[in-house]
Design a protein around this motif. Structure first.
Motif, PDB file in Angstrom:
ATOM      1  N   ARG A   1      38.254  47.481  37.180  1.00  0.00           N
ATOM      2  CA  ARG A   1      37.889  46.199  37.763  1.00  0.00           C
ATOM      3  C   ARG A   1      37.194  46.371  39.115  1.00  0.00           C
ATOM      4  O   ARG A   1      36.252  45.642  39.439  1.00  0.00           O
ATOM      5  N   TRP A   2      37.660  47.339  39.911  1.00  0.00           N
ATOM      6  CA  TRP A   2      37.034  47.571  41.208  1.00  0.00           C
ATOM      7  C   TRP A   2      35.622  48.143  41.027  1.00  0.00           C
ATOM      8  O   TRP A   2      34.694  47.768  41.755  1.00  0.00           O
ATOM      9  N   LEU A   3      35.465  49.026  40.058  1.00  0.00           N
ATOM     10  CA  LEU A   3      34.130  49.550  39.763  1.00  0.00           C
ATOM     11  C   LEU A   3      33.213  48.429  39.271  1.00  0.00           C
ATOM     12  O   LEU A   3      32.042  48.352  39.661  1.00  0.00           O
TER      13      LEU A   3
ATOM     14  N   ALA B   1      45.813  46.903  50.178  1.00  0.00           N
ATOM     15  CA  ALA B   1      45.019  45.813  49.603  1.00  0.00           C
ATOM     16  C   ALA B   1      45.877  44.557  49.434  1.00  0.00           C
ATOM     17  O   ALA B   1      45.448  43.438  49.762  1.00  0.00           O
ATOM     18  N   ILE B   2      47.091  44.722  48.941  1.00  0.00           N
ATOM     19  CA  ILE B   2      48.002  43.590  48.782  1.00  0.00           C
ATOM     20  C   ILE B   2      48.378  42.999  50.137  1.00  0.00           C
ATOM     21  O   ILE B   2      48.502  41.781  50.299  1.00  0.00           O
TER      22      ILE B   2
ATOM     23  N   SER C   1      38.851  33.646  48.725  1.00  0.00           N
ATOM     24  CA  SER C   1      38.976  35.091  48.964  1.00  0.00           C
ATOM     25  C   SER C   1      40.186  35.663  48.235  1.00  0.00           C
ATOM     26  O   SER C   1      40.113  36.745  47.632  1.00  0.00           O
ATOM     27  N   VAL C   2      41.291  34.929  48.266  1.00  0.00           N
ATOM     28  CA  VAL C   2      42.503  35.389  47.568  1.00  0.00           C
ATOM     29  C   VAL C   2      42.231  35.514  46.079  1.00  0.00           C
ATOM     30  O   VAL C   2      42.632  36.512  45.437  1.00  0.00           O
ATOM     31  N   ARG C   3      41.550  34.537  45.503  1.00  0.00           N
ATOM     32  CA  ARG C   3      41.237  34.608  44.074  1.00  0.00           C
ATOM     33  C   ARG C   3      40.404  35.855  43.760  1.00  0.00           C
ATOM     34  O   ARG C   3      40.650  36.544  42.764  1.00  0.00           O
ATOM     35  N   ALA C   4      39.427  36.142  44.598  1.00  0.00           N
ATOM     36  CA  ALA C   4      38.564  37.299  44.360  1.00  0.00           C
ATOM     37  C   ALA C   4      39.348  38.603  44.451  1.00  0.00           C
ATOM     38  O   ALA C   4      39.183  39.505  43.611  1.00  0.00           O
ATOM     39  N   MET C   5      40.200  38.716  45.444  1.00  0.00           N
ATOM     40  CA  MET C   5      40.978  39.945  45.620  1.00  0.00           C
ATOM     41  C   MET C   5      41.996  40.120  44.498  1.00  0.00           C
ATOM     42  O   MET C   5      42.167  41.225  43.961  1.00  0.00           O
ATOM     43  N   MET C   6      42.641  39.034  44.139  1.00  0.00           N
ATOM     44  CA  MET C   6      43.632  39.124  43.069  1.00  0.00           C
ATOM     45  C   MET C   6      42.965  39.393  41.725  1.00  0.00           C
ATOM     46  O   MET C   6      43.561  40.028  40.839  1.00  0.00           O
TER      47      MET C   6
ATOM     48  N   VAL D   1      40.477  41.423  41.272  1.00  0.00           N
ATOM     49  CA  VAL D   1      40.304  42.879  41.231  1.00  0.00           C
ATOM     50  C   VAL D   1      41.583  43.550  40.740  1.00  0.00           C
ATOM     51  O   VAL D   1      41.547  44.545  40.008  1.00  0.00           O
ATOM     52  N   LEU D   2      42.710  42.993  41.110  1.00  0.00           N
ATOM     53  CA  LEU D   2      44.002  43.556  40.704  1.00  0.00           C
ATOM     54  C   LEU D   2      44.453  43.025  39.342  1.00  0.00           C
ATOM     55  O   LEU D   2      45.525  43.386  38.863  1.00  0.00           O
ATOM     56  N   GLY D   3      43.620  42.170  38.742  1.00  0.00           N
ATOM     57  CA  GLY D   3      43.975  41.592  37.450  1.00  0.00           C
ATOM     58  C   GLY D   3      45.050  40.537  37.554  1.00  0.00           C
ATOM     59  O   GLY D   3      45.800  40.320  36.596  1.00  0.00           O
ATOM     60  N   LEU D   4      45.117  39.840  38.713  1.00  0.00           N
ATOM     61  CA  LEU D   4      46.241  38.946  38.980  1.00  0.00           C
ATOM     62  C   LEU D   4      45.838  37.581  39.508  1.00  0.00           C
ATOM     63  O   LEU D   4      46.668  36.870  40.076  1.00  0.00           O
ATOM     64  N   ASP D   5      44.593  37.186  39.357  1.00  0.00           N
ATOM     65  CA  ASP D   5      44.152  35.894  39.851  1.00  0.00           C
ATOM     66  C   ASP D   5      44.978  34.781  39.199  1.00  0.00           C
ATOM     67  O   ASP D   5      44.888  34.557  37.982  1.00  0.00           O
ATOM     68  N   PRO D   6      45.784  34.058  39.980  1.00  0.00           N
ATOM     69  CA  PRO D   6      46.674  33.054  39.378  1.00  0.00           C
ATOM     70  C   PRO D   6      45.937  31.935  38.645  1.00  0.00           C
ATOM     71  O   PRO D   6      46.510  31.305  37.756  1.00  0.00           O
ATOM     72  N   LEU D   7      44.682  31.674  39.032  1.00  0.00           N
ATOM     73  CA  LEU D   7      43.936  30.590  38.406  1.00  0.00           C
ATOM     74  C   LEU D   7      43.014  31.069  37.304  1.00  0.00           C
ATOM     75  O   LEU D   7      42.247  30.290  36.734  1.00  0.00           O
ATOM     76  N   SER D   8      43.072  32.360  36.978  1.00  0.00           N
ATOM     77  CA  SER D   8      42.279  32.869  35.860  1.00  0.00           C
ATOM     78  C   SER D   8      42.793  32.270  34.560  1.00  0.00           C
ATOM     79  O   SER D   8      43.932  31.784  34.480  1.00  0.00           O
ATOM     80  N   GLU D   9      41.971  32.298  33.549  1.00  0.00           N
ATOM     81  CA  GLU D   9      42.384  31.749  32.251  1.00  0.00           C
ATOM     82  C   GLU D   9      43.640  32.437  31.735  1.00  0.00           C
ATOM     83  O   GLU D   9      44.520  31.792  31.158  1.00  0.00           O
ATOM     84  N   LYS D  10      43.742  33.728  31.967  1.00  0.00           N
ATOM     85  CA  LYS D  10      44.896  34.496  31.486  1.00  0.00           C
ATOM     86  C   LYS D  10      46.203  33.995  32.094  1.00  0.00           C
ATOM     87  O   LYS D  10      47.175  33.724  31.392  1.00  0.00           O
ATOM     88  N   TRP D  11      46.238  33.877  33.429  1.00  0.00           N
ATOM     89  CA  TRP D  11      47.510  33.590  34.087  1.00  0.00           C
ATOM     90  C   TRP D  11      47.742  32.102  34.303  1.00  0.00           C
ATOM     91  O   TRP D  11      48.889  31.677  34.458  1.00  0.00           O
ATOM     92  N   ALA D  12      46.680  31.307  34.336  1.00  0.00           N
ATOM     93  CA  ALA D  12      46.881  29.864  34.452  1.00  0.00           C
ATOM     94  C   ALA D  12      47.647  29.341  33.251  1.00  0.00           C
ATOM     95  O   ALA D  12      48.554  28.514  33.364  1.00  0.00           O
ATOM     96  N   GLU D  13      47.304  29.863  32.083  1.00  0.00           N
ATOM     97  CA  GLU D  13      48.010  29.477  30.859  1.00  0.00           C
ATOM     98  C   GLU D  13      49.444  29.966  30.894  1.00  0.00           C
ATOM     99  O   GLU D  13      50.378  29.281  30.498  1.00  0.00           O
TER     100      GLU D  13
END
Length: 464
Positions: free
Chosen positions: A53-55, A353-354, A382-387, A389-401
């Motif tokens: 993800r970082w690459l 990073a965290i 900014s938090v969404r962008a950083m998270m 990268v870590l695969g943890l964005d709370p508002l992403s489709e994956k985790w929002a669901e």
């Protein structure tokens, strides 16, 4: 700062220069599908998912190969003990591993090759080694001659040639006990494939060399896996590939173990924690947070207390971005903080990073408290962008669901809080401000922040 990665082979942290501009090629040793995955198994997949993800964030076209070892002594043994066909046993547990990777938010690999599907490539590699004098057939088996490659063997792991022990059973056909098996002659009742040296099945080390070079070429950028694979697996991969004339991996990266009571988590120790079992105690995003927050080269001593701390920390981040969204509208991912980028470029220093993420969360919550919605939105972006990268964005489709279906606990909490808010509103309507303030104080003491808005009271979990 450009990306620097710790290279096991040189024992240094080196600046990353890909073989081909704009393309990053990665081979990760995947699962030997002998049983249900535990948290120790999936750590490697998570760590290299973060690297990927970082690459990608840096504009690279990432080609990641993660193999499946679906033929192995352990698979045959466990399938036999269970009275099930070896292929059915392997396929069942391959699905369990892929489910675990998906549940924890790993992007699918570019390709997921199985060892049994690449016997032709393995036979070709063996023949190249025999032609160059680095391998020999004996009694239906084929071995790699360590002595024939003595000047280079051990350069990855630092093994001294005179002390090498492969951990293989003794065989009469071996010329040297340090030699390792490339091809195992057929045994009654075991699966086998035809080769110029007789029917048999591949050795473990051979499989990965053949699959890595088939998909990524004779030389590629990064070879990854767990620390326990440095010797003999990766040492033997490197030796046989180099001896055959392939440059193989330019960087070697290894993640540390997950331990319990100071011992590496493994099935043989009986101290495993299966992914299905842990996901009954924490959401998938929270478990991922727990496993990717420590530096990938640091050992994780698994504990319920540590998992609980990770759950609370992730929920503070999640609560902030949702709070901003509720008050200021939709927030799209923005730019990562400079401190975050610096940490990630320094050998994926996820603890720092965290820390950068939490610093921005605190700044954003302060902005919300003083009514600066624009600053809060910038922080949340900014938090969404950083998270991400870590695969943890709370508002992403994956985790929002995932958050939307946070078991019965979230629903129960929401119902209880709403009931108290309704009581508070009724008290305010009746001008019983003492009761209204008491109810608000009780919520705050329980970690619930209440904000009165034109649309009514809004509650969120406070950032602790």
């Amino acid at each position: 700062m450009s990306l620097h990665l710790h290279d096991t082979a040189t024992r240094t942290t080196r600046e990353f220069h890909p073989r081909c501009d704009g393309v990053a090629s990665i081979y990760v040793c995947g699962a030997t599908v002998q049983g249900i995955p535990h948290v120790g198994h999936v750590r490697s997949g998570l760590n290299f998912d973060v690297l990927r993800r970082w690459l990608q964030r840096g504009g690279y076209d990432v080609r990641l190969v993660r193999n499946v070892t679906d033929i192995d002594d352990k698979i045959l043994t466990k399938a036999g003990e269970a009275g099930r066909p070896w292929w059915e046993w392997a396929a069942t547990h391959e699905r369990a591993f892929e489910l675990a990777y998906d549940q924890l938010g790993c992007q699918p690999p570019s390709v997921l090759p199985r060892a049994t599907g690449h016997v032709t490539q393995m036979v070709d590699l063996i023949q190249r080694l025999i032609d160059k004098g680095h391998a020999y057939a004996a009694g239906g088996d084929v071995y790699f001659s360590v002595a024939s490659y003595a000047d280079h063997y051990g350069k990855l792991s630092g093994q001294r040639l005179e002390e090498v022990q492969q951990g293989e059973t003794l065989a009469s056909g071996k010329r040297d006990p340090r030699d390792f098996t490339l091809w195992k002659g057929a045994k009654p009742g075991e699966p086998s494939w035809p080769t110029p040296w007789g029917h048999g099945r591949p050795g473990w080390h051979l499989e990965c060399s053949a699959m890595a070079t088939f998909y990524l070429g004779g030389e590629f950028d990064i070879h990854g896996g767990g620390l326990d694979l440095v010797f003999p697996h990766h040492e033997n991969e490197l030796a046989q590939s180099n001896a055959a004339g392939d440059g193989f991996a330019r960087y070697w990266m290894h993640n540390a173990w997950v331990t319990m009571s100071g011992e590496k988590m493994s099935k043989s120790l009986g101290n495993t924690l299966s992914i299905p079992a842990v996901l009954k105690r924490a959401r998938a995003a929270e478990l991922r947070y727990y496993l990717v927050t420590p530096h990938y080269r640091s050992t994780i001593e698994f504990s319920e207390g540590g998992l609980a701390e990770a759950v609370a920390a992730y929920r503070r981040i999640e609560s902030f971005v949702r709070r901003v969204g509720q008050r200021a509208g939709n927030v799209e991912p923005g730019a990562v903080a400079p401190e975050f980028a610096e940490a990630m470029d320094d050998d994926l220093s996820t603890p720092q990073a965290i820390a950068a993420v939490h610093n921005v969360v605190r700044e954003g919550n302060a902005a919300l408290d003083r009514g600066d919605d624009e600053a809060a939105r910038d922080a949340a972006a900014s938090v969404r962008a950083m998270m991400d990268v870590l695969g943890l964005d709370p508002l992403s489709e994956k985790w929002a669901e995932d958050a939307g279906s946070d078991d019965a606990a979230h629903t129960a909490l929401a119902d209880l809080v709403q009931a108290m808010l309704d009581q508070r509103q009724q008290a305010r309507k009746e001008r019983d401000f003492a009761t209204a303030d008491l109810l608000r104080d009780r919520l705050q003491a329980s970690g619930i922040a209440v904000e009165d808005t034109p649309d009514g009271p809004m509650w969120t979990l406070k950032d602790g």
